[in-house]
Design an enzyme around this catalytic site. Structure first.
Site, PDB file in Angstrom:
ATOM      1  N   GLN A 101       3.355   1.649  -7.557  1.00 44.09           N
ATOM      2  CA  GLN A 101       2.027   1.454  -6.987  1.00 44.09           C
ATOM      3  C   GLN A 101       0.958   1.585  -8.071  1.00 44.09           C
ATOM      4  OE1 GLN A 101       1.228   3.749  -3.467  1.00 44.09           O
ATOM      5  NE2 GLN A 101      -0.808   2.905  -3.261  1.00 44.09           N
ATOM      6  N   PHE A 102       0.614   0.456  -8.691  1.00 43.92           N
ATOM      7  CA  PHE A 102      -0.392   0.465  -9.746  1.00 43.92           C
ATOM      8  C   PHE A 102      -1.758   0.868  -9.227  1.00 43.92           C
ATOM      9  CE2 PHE A 102      -1.271  -3.666  -8.003  1.00 43.92           C
ATOM     10  CZ  PHE A 102      -2.618  -3.885  -8.275  1.00 43.92           C
ATOM     11  N   THR A 103      -1.990   0.755  -7.926  1.00 50.58           N
ATOM     12  CA  THR A 103      -3.307   1.079  -7.373  1.00 50.58           C
ATOM     13  C   THR A 103      -3.634   2.571  -7.476  1.00 50.58           C
ATOM     14  OG1 THR A 103      -2.451   1.242  -5.119  1.00 50.58           O
ATOM     15  CG2 THR A 103      -3.318  -0.911  -5.822  1.00 50.58           C
TER      16      THR A 103
END
Length: 149
Positions: free
Chosen positions: A78-80
């Site tokens: 999850q790069f967010t």
């Protein structure tokens, strides 16, 4: 590397309507890599997650780790987690690692957990995923290899 970890009674992840990873009791780890992260960061977060004592003992105290309860890990990229909204309402992801290197570091993280004898299920890197978590508690923790929070 950052992780948001949730204690779960069960969890699964679907891609295009198909289950690609699932666990029963354990931890769901949403994991993102920063631009300057390396193998040591992945290992640090894996060690923390493997050793977290967040499962209750017979006295009701959180003193047991995943291995003690035979729990698994559902690891979701999850790069967010690096979304920065300090300067407005639209997140900037400048702090996130570029995808090719991030995938390799995510794979390193998963391998580090498995090397500790843990059952690890995963989502699919860069896919649009639906994650279903039956929270236990709820217990949610933040882990950051750079110790910024």
């Amino acid at each position: 590397m950052r992780a948001v970890v949730q204690r779960a009674l069960a969890a699964r992840v679907e891609v295009e309507g198909q289950v690609v990873g699932a666990i029963e009791r354990g931890l769901v780890a949403f994991v993102g890599a920063a631009r300057d992260d390396d193998d040591a960061d992945a290992d640090h977060v894996a060690n923390k997650i493997a050793g977290l004592r967040v499962f209750s003992d017979d006295a009701g105290k959180m003193s047991r780790a995943l291995a003690d309860v035979r729990g698994g890990v559902l690891a979701i990229s999850q790069f967010t987690l690096f979304g920065d909204v300090r300067r407005g309402l639209r997140p900037s992801f400048d702090g996130a690692m570029e995808p090719v290197r991030a995938e390799a570091l995510y794979d390193r993280f998963v391998a580090a957990l498995r090397a500790r004898g843990l059952e690890v299920a995963t989502g699919r890197f860069r896919a649009d995923m639906r994650v279903f978590v039956e929270n236990d508690g709820p217990v949610t923790l933040l882990i950051d290899s750079k110790r910024t929070f």
